[in-house]
Design an enzyme around this catalytic site. Structure first.
Site, PDB file in Angstrom:
ATOM      1  N   ASN A 192       0.854  -1.188   0.000  1.00  0.00           N
ATOM      2  CA  ASN A 192       0.000   0.000   0.000  1.00  0.00           C
ATOM      3  C   ASN A 192       0.892   1.240   0.000  1.00  0.00           C
ATOM      4  O   ASN A 192       1.699   1.422   0.916  1.00  0.00           O
ATOM      5  CB  ASN A 192      -0.897  -0.022   1.242  1.00  0.00           C
ATOM      6  N   HIS A 197       1.153   6.217   1.899  1.00  0.00           N
ATOM      7  CA  HIS A 197       1.911   7.176   2.721  1.00  0.00           C
ATOM      8  C   HIS A 197       3.180   7.702   2.073  1.00  0.00           C
ATOM      9  O   HIS A 197       3.822   8.602   2.610  1.00  0.00           O
ATOM     10  CB  HIS A 197       2.098   6.614   4.126  1.00  0.00           C
ATOM     11  N   HIS A 208      -5.347   3.811  -1.787  1.00  0.00           N
ATOM     12  CA  HIS A 208      -6.633   4.175  -1.206  1.00  0.00           C
ATOM     13  C   HIS A 208      -6.974   5.599  -1.625  1.00  0.00           C
ATOM     14  O   HIS A 208      -6.390   6.550  -1.112  1.00  0.00           O
ATOM     15  CB  HIS A 208      -6.520   4.077   0.319  1.00  0.00           C
ATOM     16  N   ARG A 223      -9.040   8.256  -1.024  1.00  0.00           N
ATOM     17  CA  ARG A 223     -10.011   8.688  -0.031  1.00  0.00           C
ATOM     18  C   ARG A 223     -10.867   9.836  -0.558  1.00  0.00           C
ATOM     19  O   ARG A 223     -10.429  10.592  -1.428  1.00  0.00           O
ATOM     20  CB  ARG A 223      -9.287   9.145   1.248  1.00  0.00           C
ATOM     21  N   ARG A 234      -6.578  12.985   0.976  1.00  0.00           N
ATOM     22  CA  ARG A 234      -5.515  13.424   1.873  1.00  0.00           C
ATOM     23  C   ARG A 234      -4.149  12.902   1.441  1.00  0.00           C
ATOM     24  O   ARG A 234      -3.133  13.482   1.753  1.00  0.00           O
ATOM     25  CB  ARG A 234      -5.803  12.997   3.313  1.00  0.00           C
ATOM     26  N   GLU A 270      -8.489   0.843  -3.280  1.00  0.00           N
ATOM     27  CA  GLU A 270      -9.262   0.923  -2.038  1.00  0.00           C
ATOM     28  C   GLU A 270     -10.126   2.166  -2.067  1.00  0.00           C
ATOM     29  O   GLU A 270      -9.658   3.245  -2.458  1.00  0.00           O
ATOM     30  CB  GLU A 270      -8.328   0.992  -0.840  1.00  0.00           C
ATOM     31  N   THR A 330      -8.116   3.982   8.886  1.00  0.00           N
ATOM     32  CA  THR A 330      -9.319   3.166   8.922  1.00  0.00           C
ATOM     33  C   THR A 330      -9.511   2.566  10.311  1.00  0.00           C
ATOM     34  O   THR A 330      -8.586   1.934  10.849  1.00  0.00           O
ATOM     35  CB  THR A 330      -9.206   2.030   7.885  1.00  0.00           C
ATOM     36  N   GLU A 348     -11.214  -8.984   3.128  1.00  0.00           N
ATOM     37  CA  GLU A 348      -9.926  -8.657   3.745  1.00  0.00           C
ATOM     38  C   GLU A 348     -10.187  -8.418   5.215  1.00  0.00           C
ATOM     39  O   GLU A 348     -10.909  -7.477   5.587  1.00  0.00           O
ATOM     40  CB  GLU A 348      -9.291  -7.426   3.093  1.00  0.00           C
ATOM     41  N   HIS A 401      -3.779  -4.249   7.704  1.00  0.00           N
ATOM     42  CA  HIS A 401      -3.845  -3.056   8.554  1.00  0.00           C
ATOM     43  C   HIS A 401      -2.972  -3.216   9.791  1.00  0.00           C
ATOM     44  O   HIS A 401      -3.165  -4.105  10.610  1.00  0.00           O
ATOM     45  CB  HIS A 401      -5.267  -2.677   8.973  1.00  0.00           C
TER      46      HIS A 401
HETATM   47  C1  LIG Z   1      -8.176  -0.277   4.881  1.00  0.00           C
HETATM   48  C2  LIG Z   1      -6.838  -0.087   5.467  1.00  0.00           C
HETATM   49  O1  LIG Z   1      -6.527  -0.522   6.543  1.00  0.00           O
HETATM   50  C3  LIG Z   1      -5.828   0.657   4.686  1.00  0.00           C
HETATM   51  O2  LIG Z   1      -5.614   0.039   3.498  1.00  0.00           O
HETATM   52  C4  LIG Z   1      -6.265   2.078   4.479  1.00  0.00           C
HETATM   53  O3  LIG Z   1      -5.646   2.596   3.331  1.00  0.00           O
HETATM   54  C5  LIG Z   1      -5.859   2.870   5.712  1.00  0.00           C
HETATM   55  O4  LIG Z   1      -6.091   4.211   5.450  1.00  0.00           O
HETATM   56  P1  LIG Z   1      -4.811   5.167   5.379  1.00  0.00           P
HETATM   57  O5  LIG Z   1      -3.865   4.570   4.374  1.00  0.00           O
HETATM   58  O6  LIG Z   1      -5.385   6.496   4.978  1.00  0.00           O
HETATM   59  O7  LIG Z   1      -4.200   5.145   6.762  1.00  0.00           O
HETATM   60  N1  LIG Z   2      -5.852  -2.805   3.677  1.00  0.00           N
HETATM   61  C1  LIG Z   2      -4.671  -2.669   4.497  1.00  0.00           C
HETATM   62  C2  LIG Z   2      -3.619  -1.909   3.743  1.00  0.00           C
HETATM   63  O1  LIG Z   2      -3.712  -1.746   2.540  1.00  0.00           O
HETATM   64  C3  LIG Z   2      -2.446  -1.380   4.462  1.00  0.00           C
HETATM   65  O2  LIG Z   2      -2.748  -1.029   5.788  1.00  0.00           O
HETATM   66  P1  LIG Z   2      -1.509  -0.423   6.619  1.00  0.00           P
HETATM   67  O3  LIG Z   2      -0.381  -1.437   6.546  1.00  0.00           O
HETATM   68  O4  LIG Z   2      -1.124   0.870   5.958  1.00  0.00           O
HETATM   69  O5  LIG Z   2      -2.027  -0.249   8.027  1.00  0.00           O
END
Ligand SMILES: CC(=O)[C@@H](O)[C@H](O)COP(=O)(O)O
Ligand SMILES: NCC(=O)COP(=O)(O)O
Length: 243
Positions: free
Chosen positions: A7, A10, A43, A45, A49, A70, A101, A151, A187
């Site tokens: 993911n 960030h 993701h 959003r 952000r 996402e 989340t 998930e 997560h």
């Molecule tokens: C659903 C989840 O847990 C993450 O994939 C999500 O992207 C968290 O949101 P942030 O990345 O904005 O923290």
């Molecule tokens: N769905 C979880 C994800 O994509 C990543 O979550 P995190 O490792 O950033 O908390």
């Protein structure tokens, strides 16, 4: 083998901190792909952000591994996803005031609306995952309304990595597999807590972001991905041996 979805949200958080274009989340995704990521999760959003619409468009054009889009289960996001055509969408709950989340999707409470949105996404050739707490009723409802994947939200386990929360994940995993759903988890996962999750019976994919991007600050993204893959493999092997 368990797939690792990286993911990159960030990386975009860091980019947006100064309003410029560096570090580029798409460049990070391509480096993650080159470093062995089996997929990329981003993701988009509602408040943009971190990941922005153009990031998603470029990811769709430039990635050769699957893109997991996402998103909140809103009309805006369903329309964007159907137009973009990612490999998969993962529907997650969103609250603007949240830091990240906080819980899983209330599938039971939104079953009718979610069923229609799942139908539209699948008609566009998109696999649909629902991000849920490891609760039987949520998972069973996800299967009933046509989701391909659940998930499991591992946030509670990540904060309280003891037998209680891990037991909930084990029970949720068993329900998902018995319902014929593909099982993913994510997560808050780190090198230290991913092992037991990697050993969940039937697990096919882990989505990991925040910790990996943080580690990349110190060791670089390729090394962080390699170390995470080792932790995942060790966990899966240990649990297989324990069964
Ligand atoms: C659903 C989840 O847990 C993450 O994939 C999500 O992207 C968290 O949101 P942030 O990345 O904005 O923290
Ligand atoms: N769905 C979880 C994800 O994509 C990543 O979550 P995190 O490792 O950033 O908390």
């Amino acid at each position: 083998m368990i797939r690792l979805g990286v993911n990159i949200d960030h990386v975009a958080t860091l980019r947006n901190a100064r309003g410029g274009s560096h570090p580029d989340p798409v460049a990070a995704a391509l480096l993650a792909q080159k470093s062995g990521a089996d997929g990329i999760t981003a993701h988009l959003r509602e408040d943009r952000r971190h990941i922005r619409d153009e990031d998603m468009n470029r990811l769709r054009r430039e990635l050769s591994v699957p893109l997991n889009f996402e998103m909140a289960a809103t009309e805006e996001m369903v329309a964007l996803a159907c137009a973009l055509g990612p490999h998969a969408c993962c529907l997650v709950p969103e609250k603007r005031e949240e830091v990240t989340t906080e819980g899983g999707l209330d599938v039971l409470g939104q079953a009718g609306d979610l069923a229609l949105k799942i139908e539209r996404l699948k008609a566009a050739g998109i696999r649909v995952s629902l991000f849920v707490d490891p609760e039987a009723t949520q998972i069973e409802t996800a299967a009933r309304i046509g989701a391909d994947v659940v998930e499991l939200h591992t946030g509670a386990y990540a904060h309280h990595p003891g037998d209680v929360e891990f037991g909930r994940l084990c029970d949720g995993a068993a329900v998902a597999v018995s319902c014929g759903l593909e099982l993913h988890a994510g997560h808050g996962l780190t090198y230290d807590n991913v092992g037991p999750v990697a050993g969940l019976a039937g697990l096919k994919e882990l989505n990991i972001g925040h910790f990996l991007i943080g580690e990349a600050v110190f060791s670089g993204l390729p090394a962080a991905i390699a170390r995470m893959r080792q932790a995942i493999a060790a966990g899966a092997l240990f649990r297989a041996g324990a069964r």
